[in-house]
Structures are given as C-alpha cells and as structure tokens.
Design a protein around this motif. Structure first.
Motif, short mmCIF file in Angstrom:
data_model
loop_
_atom_site.label_atom_id
_atom_site.label_comp_id
_atom_site.label_asym_id
_atom_site.label_seq_id
_atom_site.Cartn_x
_atom_site.Cartn_y
_atom_site.Cartn_z
N UNK A 7 79.00 -7.17 -25.06
CA UNK A 7 79.16 -5.72 -25.20
C UNK A 7 77.99 -4.96 -24.55
N UNK A 8 76.77 -5.42 -24.82
CA UNK A 8 75.61 -4.77 -24.22
C UNK A 8 75.65 -4.90 -22.70
N UNK A 9 75.97 -6.10 -22.23
CA UNK A 9 76.03 -6.31 -20.78
C UNK A 9 77.13 -5.46 -20.13
N UNK A 10 78.27 -5.34 -20.83
CA UNK A 10 79.38 -4.56 -20.29
C UNK A 10 79.01 -3.09 -20.17
N UNK A 11 78.34 -2.55 -21.19
CA UNK A 11 77.95 -1.13 -21.16
C UNK A 11 76.93 -0.87 -20.05
N UNK A 12 75.95 -1.77 -19.92
CA UNK A 12 74.95 -1.61 -18.86
C UNK A 12 75.59 -1.73 -17.48
N UNK A 13 76.48 -2.71 -17.32
CA UNK A 13 77.17 -2.89 -16.03
C UNK A 13 78.02 -1.67 -15.69
N UNK A 14 78.72 -1.14 -16.70
CA UNK A 14 79.59 0.01 -16.47
C UNK A 14 78.78 1.25 -16.14
N UNK A 15 77.66 1.47 -16.83
CA UNK A 15 76.81 2.62 -16.54
C UNK A 15 76.30 2.57 -15.10
N UNK A 16 75.86 1.39 -14.69
CA UNK A 16 75.36 1.24 -13.32
C UNK A 16 76.49 1.46 -12.31
N UNK A 17 77.67 0.91 -12.60
CA UNK A 17 78.79 1.09 -11.68
C UNK A 17 79.23 2.54 -11.57
N UNK A 18 79.29 3.25 -12.70
CA UNK A 18 79.69 4.65 -12.69
C UNK A 18 78.67 5.51 -11.96
N UNK A 19 77.38 5.23 -12.18
CA UNK A 19 76.33 5.99 -11.50
C UNK A 19 76.42 5.80 -9.98
N UNK B 99 79.23 4.99 -8.36
CA UNK B 99 80.52 5.47 -7.86
C UNK B 99 80.66 6.98 -7.93
N UNK B 100 79.79 7.65 -8.67
CA UNK B 100 79.93 9.11 -8.84
C UNK B 100 79.97 9.87 -7.52
N UNK B 101 79.05 9.61 -6.58
CA UNK B 101 79.12 10.37 -5.31
C UNK B 101 80.42 10.15 -4.55
N UNK B 102 80.93 8.91 -4.56
CA UNK B 102 82.17 8.61 -3.84
C UNK B 102 83.35 9.30 -4.50
N UNK B 103 83.43 9.23 -5.83
CA UNK B 103 84.53 9.86 -6.56
C UNK B 103 84.51 11.37 -6.38
#
Length: 418
Positions: free
Chosen positions: A348-360, A362-366
C-alpha cells in the motif's frame, strides 16, 4: 517476538516476497489511480463551464451542441443568424451573451470568433474568471489571444505572427496566408478546453472570409480593407452563443421561448443537465475499468496466498521447531498473518508513493494534451475505505495458510523424509 520472526522470515524469502510485493503494488496503484483519474476527470469535466444558464445553437441534440460549443468536438449542424442572436441577446431577462463562431483552426487547435464579453463573462470551475498570463484581450482585427496549452505546445510569445486555416483538421489545404494574426494575449491555464483554443474577434472571422461562397474562397486575391472598413465589418452568422440570465427562475421560460423561436430553428440547452447526461453515458466504461481493476487486485491477492501455501511445505520443519521450543498454535497462526500484514502494508505504501510520482510526472502531459488538470495526491474521502477493504480481504485470504500452519503436527514436521 512474533513481529521480529515475521520480519526475518520475510527477509529470508526476500526474492519471492519482493515479486509478491511488486504485483500487489501495481494492482493497488492501478485501483487507486483509475479511481483518482475518474474523480478528477469528472471534477474537471463538470467545471468546464459554470455560471452559464443556457447555450443556444442550431436545431440539434443537446449533446452535439454541448460538445462543439464547450469541448470543441465535432461540428454544428448549421449556423445561426447574427441578427437573431442580437434579438435574443436583447431580451429583457438576458444579463449577458457570448457569441461564438467556429469552423477555423490553427495547427489542429480550434479557432473561436467572439467578442470582449467572452473574457468578461465566461466562467469555469467555481465561478472563476478567465485571467491573462501575458498581454491583454484583442482590441481589433488580426489580433489573437491564445489558450495556455496552445502557447506552450507551439512555443508562441507575444508578438508572434500566426496563420489561421479553414476547417478543423490538423492539416488544412486552405490557409489564410495573406492575413496573418498577431498574438496580443496568452490566457492563464484553466484546465478546460479554453487552454486549447485560439480566440479572435468576430470581425476577424468575417475579414478572412470576405468573398467566400459555399465554404470556398473566390478566385483571385482577397481585397485589402482599410482600418475604417475593418471596424465596420459585421458578422452574418454564428455557430452558437451562451446566455446568462438575470433571474434563474426564468431559465425554463426562456429556454422554451428559444426552442419555439419561429424565425429560425434553434435549440437551447442547460449546460448542467447536458453535462450530467454525457457523464452518465460514460459511466458504463468507468464502471468496467473499476471492475477490471478489482479483478486484477483479487488475482494478485490470490497469487500472494498461493505463494504462501507453496512456501508452507518448505517451512514445515521451521514451524515444527518453533512448536518444539514452546510456540503455541495460535502464535504460528498470527505469525503468518503478520507476514501477510507486512506485505499488504508495504504494498500500500509503495503503491501510493509510485502513484504520486507517476501523477506528478504525467500532470504536464495531461494538461497540455487533454486539458485535464489533476491533483498529484490520489487521496479522497473513500480511499481509506478502499484500502481498509483491501487489508481485510488480504487478512481473510491469508488465514488459509495460517490455518494450515496451525494444524501442522510436531511429529510431521520433525519426521525425516527419505
């Protein structure tokens, strides 16, 4: 002591545990990510336009009118008379009106012909007004205001010269090369289709189409007009217009009057109702994505249980020794459950950290490609419920190998097998 044993046991089997942890991390990140994108897209979707009471266009379905007037998707079934627009805009119950003329583009971005009321009255999100990052609104013909995504993607600055094209395709064979426009303003990002729009005056739309018939230019060079002649230009047709009313109570009455307008077949829609209908149409796809993600997560949990069950045969002697030195059966049960708990918490901790990094990342592209502004933190009111449900399911499934360990006998574990 049990926690120390669980930690050391996991470390001893770190290769297998790491693969299990990785599969669970990806599954949880997928679940939280789809849920987050779904909610953020809905928020961005519903906040595309606000404060507008009615959108009016040629007679068509309300979804088609909403798509081309707000989201710049598709085309209008017909144009509407500018004279009739003026007639409806002067209605005693109308507080403001925003005209829109569509049909041209610039390198794949839609061009919107409008007037100064667009920057004065258009609202998005929580009644937010359009703001300028640079420059100001157009004050004359051959001046253009760019959305934030257009300026960023194409690298335009104030003073740049651009050429508009006829039609809405990314590639056009009919360009208004003899009538360049100068960039006088760049809007601040909004997270709406405004960011991907090119704004010019209605007089500009009329000027670049002088002499056109049936959507095609006449032979020969377009005549140059003086400044006085350009100022006197009056648009003849519009694609749609937005209305803000003085009283919300009068909304349905004005809508009915427009829908029954005898001079021209028109359609007036409520943006909120049309947005709700469009989102409802997309709800099936949204639910299917969530269902597939849940199935992937369950498959990962079953994989974790399978791994633990496979490890039980290798750990029979370990469990027997623990029983021999005084460990009680319930302690062995909770030892396995603690291992499941550690794997689940780590994933769970790894998933949240991975998702935060991925969203950060991907934000400019989205934002630039799809006009979608999302938060980098994938946490909502029900996120804790989702994770609690995952943890409960993991512990329930983990009880299977825990129970089998509980039932193992000391003699079976210490028996020498040839």
């Amino acid at each position: 002591m049990l926690l120390t044993l669980a930690r050391q046991s996991l470390w001893h089997r770190r290769g297998t545990v790491l693969m299990t942890l990785l599969s669970l991390t990806i599954s949880i990140a997928l679940l939280l990510g789809i849920d987050h994108l779904r909610l953020e897209a809905k928020r961005s979707f519903t906040s595309t336009v606000s404060g507008t009471d009615l959108i009016v266009g040629a007679r068509s379905g309300q979804l088609n009118l909403l798509l081309y007037s707000v989201f710049r998707l598709g085309n209008a079934t017909n144009n509407i008379s500018y004279q009739h627009y003026q007639q409806l805009a002067s209605h005693p119950q109308v507080a403001w009106a925003i005209p829109m003329a569509l049909g041209d583009s610039h390198r794949g971005f839609r061009v919107i012909g409008t007037n100064g009321d667009y920057f004065r009255y258009f609202r998005y999100g929580q009644q937010q007004q359009l703001a300028f990052a640079q420059g100001q609104a157009f004050a004359g013909v051959y001046q253009v205001v760019l959305g934030a995504a257009v300026a960023e993607k194409l690298g335009y600055q104030l003073g740049a010269q651009i050429i508009l094209s006829h039609g809405v395709g990314a590639v056009s064979f009919t360009q208004h090369k003899d009538q360049p426009f100068s960039v006088v303003g760049i809007l601040a990002p909004t997270g709406t289709p405004v960011d991907q729009s090119v704004h010019v005056s209605l007089e500009s739309i009329e000027a670049i189409h002088l002499g056109w018939q049936g959507g095609t230019p006449r032979l020969g060079k377009t005549p140059k007009l003086s400044e006085e002649q350009l100022k006197k230009l009056q648009p003849k047709v519009l694609t749609a217009f937005m209305l803000g009313l003085k009283s919300k109570v009068a909304t349905f009455a004005i809508q009915r009057q427009i829908n029954e307008f005898k001079a021209e077949p028109l359609t007036a829609i409520l943006p909120g109702a049309a947005l709700a209908e469009l989102w409802q149409m997309l709800a099936m796809v949204e639910n299917m994505l969530l269902l597939v993600t849940l199935l992937v997560l369950i498959a990962a949990l079953i994989g974790m249980v399978t791994t633990l069950l496979a490890a039980m045969k290798e750990r029979q002697r370990e469990m027997a020794i623990l029983r021999a030195v005084g460990a009680r059966p319930w302690q062995l049960f909770w030892l396995i459950e603690l291992e499941v708990l550690c794997i689940s918490l780590g994933s769970m901790v790894s998933a949240i950290l991975l998702l935060c990094a991925g969203l950060a990342a991907a934000r400019p592209v989205l934002s630039s490609q799809y006009g979608l502004v999302i938060s980098w933190l994938p946490w909502h009111n029900h996120s804790a419920i989702l994770l609690a449900a995952f943890m409960t399911l993991a512990l329930l499934l983990g009880a299977i190998p825990s129970y089998l360990t509980y039932r193992q006998s000391l003699a079976q574990g210490l028996q020498v097998r040839l």
